[in-house]
Design a protein around this motif. Structure first.
Motif, PDB file in Angstrom:
ATOM      1  N   GLY A  89       0.802  -1.223   0.000  1.00 16.66           N
ATOM      2  CA  GLY A  89       0.000   0.000   0.000  1.00 16.66           C
ATOM      3  C   GLY A  89       0.827   1.262   0.000  1.00 16.66           C
ATOM      4  N   VAL A  90       2.042   1.166   0.509  1.00 21.63           N
ATOM      5  CA  VAL A  90       2.991   2.273   0.420  1.00 21.63           C
ATOM      6  C   VAL A  90       4.203   1.784  -0.357  1.00 21.63           C
ATOM      7  CG1 VAL A  90       2.264   3.427   2.546  1.00 21.63           C
ATOM      8  CG2 VAL A  90       4.036   1.663   2.641  1.00 21.63           C
ATOM      9  N   ARG A  91       4.938   2.698  -0.943  1.00 25.17           N
ATOM     10  CA  ARG A  91       6.115   2.326  -1.716  1.00 25.17           C
ATOM     11  C   ARG A  91       7.249   3.277  -1.396  1.00 25.17           C
ATOM     12  NH1 ARG A  91       5.244   4.377  -7.934  1.00 25.17           N
ATOM     13  NH2 ARG A  91       5.079   6.592  -7.457  1.00 25.17           N
ATOM     14  N   LEU A  92       8.464   2.793  -1.666  1.00 22.68           N
ATOM     15  CA  LEU A  92       9.656   3.595  -1.442  1.00 22.68           C
ATOM     16  C   LEU A  92      10.053   4.238  -2.771  1.00 22.68           C
ATOM     17  CD1 LEU A  92      11.944   4.456   0.487  1.00 22.68           C
ATOM     18  CD2 LEU A  92      13.174   2.381  -0.199  1.00 22.68           C
ATOM     19  N   VAL A  93      10.157   5.562  -2.777  1.00 19.47           N
ATOM     20  CA  VAL A  93      10.466   6.273  -4.015  1.00 19.47           C
ATOM     21  C   VAL A  93      11.619   7.242  -3.775  1.00 19.47           C
ATOM     22  CG1 VAL A  93       8.111   6.087  -4.890  1.00 19.47           C
ATOM     23  CG2 VAL A  93       8.767   8.077  -3.530  1.00 19.47           C
ATOM     24  N   GLU A  94      12.295   7.573  -4.865  1.00 18.06           N
ATOM     25  CA  GLU A  94      13.369   8.554  -4.824  1.00 18.06           C
ATOM     26  C   GLU A  94      12.844   9.856  -5.412  1.00 18.06           C
ATOM     27  OE1 GLU A  94      17.988   9.208  -6.392  1.00 18.06           O
ATOM     28  OE2 GLU A  94      16.763   7.530  -7.122  1.00 18.06           O
ATOM     29  N   VAL A  95      13.007  10.940  -4.679  1.00 18.36           N
ATOM     30  CA  VAL A  95      12.543  12.258  -5.119  1.00 18.36           C
ATOM     31  C   VAL A  95      13.696  13.235  -4.990  1.00 18.36           C
ATOM     32  CG1 VAL A  95      10.874  14.111  -4.768  1.00 18.36           C
ATOM     33  CG2 VAL A  95      10.193  11.745  -4.345  1.00 18.36           C
ATOM     34  N   GLY A  96      14.219  13.659  -6.121  1.00 18.19           N
ATOM     35  CA  GLY A  96      15.315  14.621  -6.097  1.00 18.19           C
ATOM     36  C   GLY A  96      16.542  14.128  -5.366  1.00 18.19           C
ATOM     37  N   GLY A  97      16.865  12.857  -5.533  1.00 19.05           N
ATOM     38  CA  GLY A  97      18.039  12.319  -4.866  1.00 19.05           C
ATOM     39  C   GLY A  97      17.809  11.948  -3.417  1.00 19.05           C
ATOM     40  N   ARG A  98      16.572  12.061  -2.962  1.00 18.56           N
ATOM     41  CA  ARG A  98      16.239  11.692  -1.579  1.00 18.56           C
ATOM     42  C   ARG A  98      15.151  10.629  -1.596  1.00 18.56           C
ATOM     43  NH1 ARG A  98      16.266  17.217   2.072  1.00 18.56           N
ATOM     44  NH2 ARG A  98      18.322  17.956   1.437  1.00 18.56           N
ATOM     45  N   TRP A  99      15.078   9.881  -0.513  1.00 17.73           N
ATOM     46  CA  TRP A  99      14.182   8.726  -0.449  1.00 17.73           C
ATOM     47  C   TRP A  99      13.101   8.927   0.605  1.00 17.73           C
ATOM     48  CZ3 TRP A  99      14.772   4.419  -3.664  1.00 17.73           C
ATOM     49  CH2 TRP A  99      15.917   4.454  -4.480  1.00 17.73           C
ATOM     50  N   ARG A 100      11.914   8.434   0.268  1.00 20.05           N
ATOM     51  CA  ARG A 100      10.792   8.544   1.202  1.00 20.05           C
ATOM     52  C   ARG A 100       9.749   7.479   0.866  1.00 20.05           C
ATOM     53  NH1 ARG A 100       7.559  13.857  -1.167  1.00 20.05           N
ATOM     54  NH2 ARG A 100       6.573  12.802  -2.947  1.00 20.05           N
ATOM     55  N   PHE A 101       8.890   7.208   1.827  1.00 18.41           N
ATOM     56  CA  PHE A 101       7.729   6.348   1.604  1.00 18.41           C
ATOM     57  C   PHE A 101       6.541   7.224   1.211  1.00 18.41           C
ATOM     58  CE2 PHE A 101      10.035   3.301   4.340  1.00 18.41           C
ATOM     59  CZ  PHE A 101       9.915   2.175   3.551  1.00 18.41           C
ATOM     60  N   GLU A 102       5.731   6.738   0.272  1.00 18.12           N
ATOM     61  CA  GLU A 102       4.518   7.448  -0.101  1.00 18.12           C
ATOM     62  C   GLU A 102       3.438   6.432  -0.446  1.00 18.12           C
ATOM     63  OE1 GLU A 102       4.986   8.233  -4.875  1.00 18.12           O
ATOM     64  OE2 GLU A 102       5.667   9.812  -3.506  1.00 18.12           O
ATOM     65  N   THR A 103       2.190   6.910  -0.458  1.00 18.44           N
ATOM     66  CA  THR A 103       1.070   6.031  -0.777  1.00 18.44           C
ATOM     67  C   THR A 103       1.154   5.563  -2.220  1.00 18.44           C
ATOM     68  OG1 THR A 103      -0.305   7.294   0.763  1.00 18.44           O
ATOM     69  CG2 THR A 103      -1.444   5.870  -0.788  1.00 18.44           C
ATOM     70  N   ALA A 104       0.813   4.312  -2.440  1.00 18.09           N
ATOM     71  CA  ALA A 104       0.774   3.788  -3.801  1.00 18.09           C
ATOM     72  C   ALA A 104      -0.216   4.611  -4.627  1.00 18.09           C
ATOM     73  CB  ALA A 104       0.350   2.322  -3.785  1.00 18.09           C
ATOM     74  N   PRO A 105       0.150   4.995  -5.834  1.00 15.94           N
ATOM     75  CA  PRO A 105      -0.712   5.882  -6.637  1.00 15.94           C
ATOM     76  C   PRO A 105      -2.136   5.374  -6.815  1.00 15.94           C
ATOM     77  CG  PRO A 105       1.447   5.647  -7.660  1.00 15.94           C
ATOM     78  CD  PRO A 105       1.400   4.653  -6.538  1.00 15.94           C
ATOM     79  N   ASP A 106      -2.314   4.062  -6.965  1.00 12.68           N
ATOM     80  CA  ASP A 106      -3.657   3.531  -7.198  1.00 12.68           C
ATOM     81  C   ASP A 106      -4.535   3.563  -5.950  1.00 12.68           C
ATOM     82  OD1 ASP A 106      -1.795   1.535  -6.260  1.00 12.68           O
ATOM     83  OD2 ASP A 106      -3.400   0.065  -6.517  1.00 12.68           O
ATOM     84  N   LEU A 107      -3.946   3.882  -4.789  1.00 17.79           N
ATOM     85  CA  LEU A 107      -4.721   3.945  -3.538  1.00 17.79           C
ATOM     86  C   LEU A 107      -4.886   5.375  -3.028  1.00 17.79           C
ATOM     87  CD1 LEU A 107      -3.097   0.951  -1.626  1.00 17.79           C
ATOM     88  CD2 LEU A 107      -5.151   0.936  -3.043  1.00 17.79           C
TER      89      LEU A 107
END
Length: 259
Positions: A89-107
């Protein structure tokens, strides 16, 4: 996901190779080395996961490396953790060279929250509302006479839109102007059981809303004067000698008019 694209498998394979080279010499056992190394790597994955979950903002690799053990391969750990969360339900993504967890787009729709932003009344709107509340039923001309300035149509329209005022009928006077009064929604919003519960002079002074040195003859009108009941458009007391002229309203059912 193929073996060639399996970050977790690749990370474990590297660990096995490194453990096989070092494990026997350090532990004296061909089996204990890889097992301990894998357990250590899983522990670092948990540490990385905890750091990213607790962070108030995305974290870069340098920051993560400084928080994790020196031997931790942060990039490999990030890849493994990203793959682990790929279908969650959440995923780990890289944003501007930094990493964070965010909600899966389909949810994302599950977390949408619709809020109605309250419209703030201007000083003119507050003054107009107060005059209507204390002097109702009152005409626009009377509001303007009390305020000393013209009342814009937008101010009246906004009070209607919020639902705090309503039409009370027409004045038996030349031009038959409409009169305004407050609604039950106005009482509910301000926590009043009846319009007569509006604060008087003493209450306003105690709240610091009136100067202690008032001009001679100053008084706050009784908002309940001339009303026999709440919510009844035709409940007007026409017998009181002290009732101001603008309380002499009538409520006729006219074609095309709606109270």
């Amino acid at each position: 996901m193929t073996q060639d694209n399996d970050p977790i498998g690749e990370a474990i394979a590297r660990l096995r190779e490194r453990a096989q080279r070092q494990g026997a010499a350090e532990t004296g056992s061909d089996e204990a080395g890889p097992r301990l190394a894998i357990d250590a790597e899983r522990h670092r994955l948990r540490q990385l996961e905890a750091l990213l979950f607790a962070a108030a903002e995305p974290l870069d690799i340098e920051t993560l490396q400084a928080r994790l053990p020196a031997e931790a391969e942060v990039e490999a750990l990030l890849a493994a953790l990203q793959a682990d969360y790929a279908e969650r339900g959440v995923r780990l993504v890289e944003v501007g060279g930094r990493w964070r967890f965010e909600t899966a787009p389909d949810l994302a729709s599950l977390l949408e929250e619709v809020k109605e932003e309250p419209r703030r009344l201007s000083d003119a709107g507050l003054e107009t509302l107060a005059i209507i509340a204390y002097h109702q039923p009152v005409t626009r001309a009377e509001i303007e006479e009390i305020r000393g300035v013209a009342v814009s149509k937008g101010t009246i329209d906004l009070l209607f839109e919020i639902g705090w005022i309503r039409l009370r009928g027409r004045r038996r006077s030349p031009g038959r102007p409409v009169t305004y009064g407050t609604t039950d929604a106005f009482l509910d919003y301000f926590g009043l059981s009846a319009i007569g519960d509006l604060p008087g002079v003493a209450d306003l002074k105690a709240a610091g809303l009136l100067d202690s040195r008032l001009p001679p003859g100053f008084e706050v009108p009784d908002p309940g004067l001339g009303l026999r009941g709440e919510g009844e458009d035709d409940a007007l007391d026409l017998t009181g000698e002290d009732a101001p002229d603008f309380h002499v309203d009538f409520m006729e059912d006219e074609e095309g008019e709606d109270d």
